[in-house]
Write an enzyme that holds these catalytic residues in place. Structure first.
Site, PDB file in Angstrom:
ATOM      1  CB  THR A  38      62.327 110.486  91.876  1.00 11.55           C
ATOM      2  OG1 THR A  38      61.555 111.233  90.922  1.00 11.55           O
ATOM      3  CG2 THR A  38      63.197 111.431  92.690  1.00 11.55           C
ATOM      4  CD  GLU A  39      61.625 109.322  86.308  1.00  8.79           C
ATOM      5  OE1 GLU A  39      61.640 108.704  87.395  1.00  8.79           O
ATOM      6  OE2 GLU A  39      60.639 109.339  85.544  1.00  8.79           O
ATOM      7  CG  ASN A  40      63.291 114.549  89.731  1.00  8.14           C
ATOM      8  OD1 ASN A  40      62.857 113.442  90.010  1.00  8.14           O
ATOM      9  ND2 ASN A  40      63.177 115.571  90.541  1.00  8.14           N
ATOM     10  CB  SER A  42      69.265 110.149  87.194  1.00 10.88           C
ATOM     11  OG  SER A  42      68.026 109.617  87.574  1.00 10.88           O
TER      12      SER A  42
END
Lengths: 236, 219
Positions: B50-52, B92
């Site tokens: 998840t890109e966060n 990320s």
């Protein structure tokens, strides 16, 4: 003795001037330094350019800063979030400008700024409306756009634990932009739940080395944005 | 309306999961793509990004056991599985933009016959533009799957000759999973791969906004 501890959030943001560029950590509420933002609202600086992934929610934290009319420009990737009503109104009325940046480009622009790199090429946004006005160049048969590094006068971030040298550990996905923003601001202000003595943190595990941190404020029990919003809270 | 024809949202996600190889590092977009995580085929293991800032994302926490600082890209609370790793945003997006993820599953407003994807804005003049990480994902991840209803709520095709909405990225999509069919993007355009149960070629072709190449008959 190096001791970056500052007595209060108010003291930590006292010298933010009108027109400053302020990076604010957080992705949604995770990592949002609410107490520092509220101190900035009390302090009164205006005409700010704010860098954050979003535009806050409800009428607390970043959304309250925007609602107070202190932000003339937002640089962000996703200004449309559940419970985000303050920014859309000011944006539509032309009172707050928006520079929309793809999320990875935003992170890399901040990273580059912190690393002394003025600009870089990326494939992100090629062939889309967000490419407009940017230089395009081809490397190895692929097209890229030129993006500029971003720096700031201040970064306001939140962590879980700091030592008095400013070495930081974060909490889970609250790390997000904060560790990158810390490198790109002339003055990085951290609110932490806990301060420990140098040596208490494992040097192998430190995420942000203290060289990037200038002021530390202890906020042992920080507010959670979602809780304040659910209570219908507003600031001031 | 023939609401009962074709796959449900959950079945679409289940069908897409069948095509994800064991060991893949996968980013799931918001909406129907999130449902893919419920349908990992027996014997396979995927690692969700998840890109966060999390690899090894697990399902939602039990009520009352979540942490408001452990969330996914849709800002919902999630869990971290054994072997998970947290990282900051620059790392990320190194994973995304540096081509380290194997696969990404996204939603769509429109997909063109060349694989152009529009999924971030309708371009309406009063809309607040918001892009998030979508453009980074389509530019940086090699294999892009799209899961979407075949048509809009008012019956307009979402698979089109040319996208009329602003692009997220050109020539990005590899395969599309809809309620009606599985369709590949090929140099010749939309190639039908599989029909959903109870659906025939004509039914899908009528609802597709560009030529649909029939399934090649096996000799």
């Amino acid at each position: 003795m190096i001791d970056k501890r500052t007595a209060s959030p108010a003291e930590a943001v006292a010298d933010v001037s009108d027109g400053a560029t302020v990076m604010i950590g957080g992705f949604g509420e995770a990592g949002s330094p609410i107490e520092l933002i509220h101190a900035l609202i009390d302090q009164g600086a205006t005409d700010l350019t704010v860098v954050n992934n979003n535009t806050g929610s409800g009428e607390v934290g970043l959304a309250a800063l925007i609602k107070a009319g202190r932000v003339s420009k937002m640089i962000c990737s996703y200004p449309r979030t559940a419970n985000s009503t303050v920014f859309p109104e000011l944006y539509r009325s032309g009172r707050t400008a928006l520079e929309l940046v793809p999320q990875g480009t935003l992170a890399e622009r901040i990273r580059a700024g912190g690393a002394g790199i003025p600009a870089f090429y990326t494939a992100t946004s090629v062939g889309t409306p967000l490419e407009e006005g940017k230089e395009r160049r081809t490397f190895h048969d692929r097209d890229y756009v030129l993006e500029l590094g971003l720096t700031a006068d201040f970064a306001l971030i939140k962590c879980r634990v700091a030592d008095r040298h400013g070495n930081l550990l974060y909490n889970k996905t609250a790390r997000n932009f904060s560790a990158v923003m810390a490198t790109a601001a002339r003055t990085t202000v951290v609110q932490t739940k806990e301060v420990v003595e140098p040596g208490a943190l494992d040097p192998e595990a430190i995420v942000t080395p203290g060289i990037f941190v200038h002021r530390i404020v202890t906020v042992p029990d920080p507010a959670h944005e979602s809780v304040l919003v659910a209570e219908g809270g507003s600031y001031p | 309306m023939s609401d009962t024809v074709g796959l449900t949202r959950d079945e679409m996600a289940e069908r897409a999961a069948l095509d994800i190889p064991n060991g893949a590092y996968v980013n799931l977009g918001i909406g129907i793509p999130e449902l893919v995580a419920r349908h990992v085929p027996e014997g396979r293991e995927f690692i969700y990004h998840t890109e966060n800032g999390l690899l090894g994302m697990g399902p939602s926490p039990a009520p009352g056991e979540g942490d408001p600082e452990l969330i996914n890209a849709g800002k919902r609370q999630v869990t971290a599985l054994p072997g998970a790793a947290y990282f900051h945003h620059a790392d990320s997006f190194v994973m995304i933009r540096g081509g380290h993820l194997d696969l990404c599953v996204l939603g769509a407003l429109q997909v063109s016959q060349r694989g152009d994807l529009a999924n971030w804005s309708t371009g309406a003049p009063d809309a607040i533009p918001a892009v998030g990480g979508a453009m980074d994902l389509v530019a940086g991840v090699d294999t892009i799957f799209v899961i979407t209803q075949h048509t809009t709520r008012d019956g307009q095709p979402k698979l089109v000759e040319e996208c009329t909405y602003p692009l997220t990225g050109p020539a990005a999509v590899d395969r599309i999973y809809t309620d009606l069919a599985v369709i590949d993007i090929t140099p010749d355009g939309f190639q039908l791969v599989e029909l959903s149960p109870g659906v025939d070629y004509d039914y899908v072709a009528e609802r597709t906004g560009a030529p649909l190449i029939p399934i090649r008959s096996t000799p």
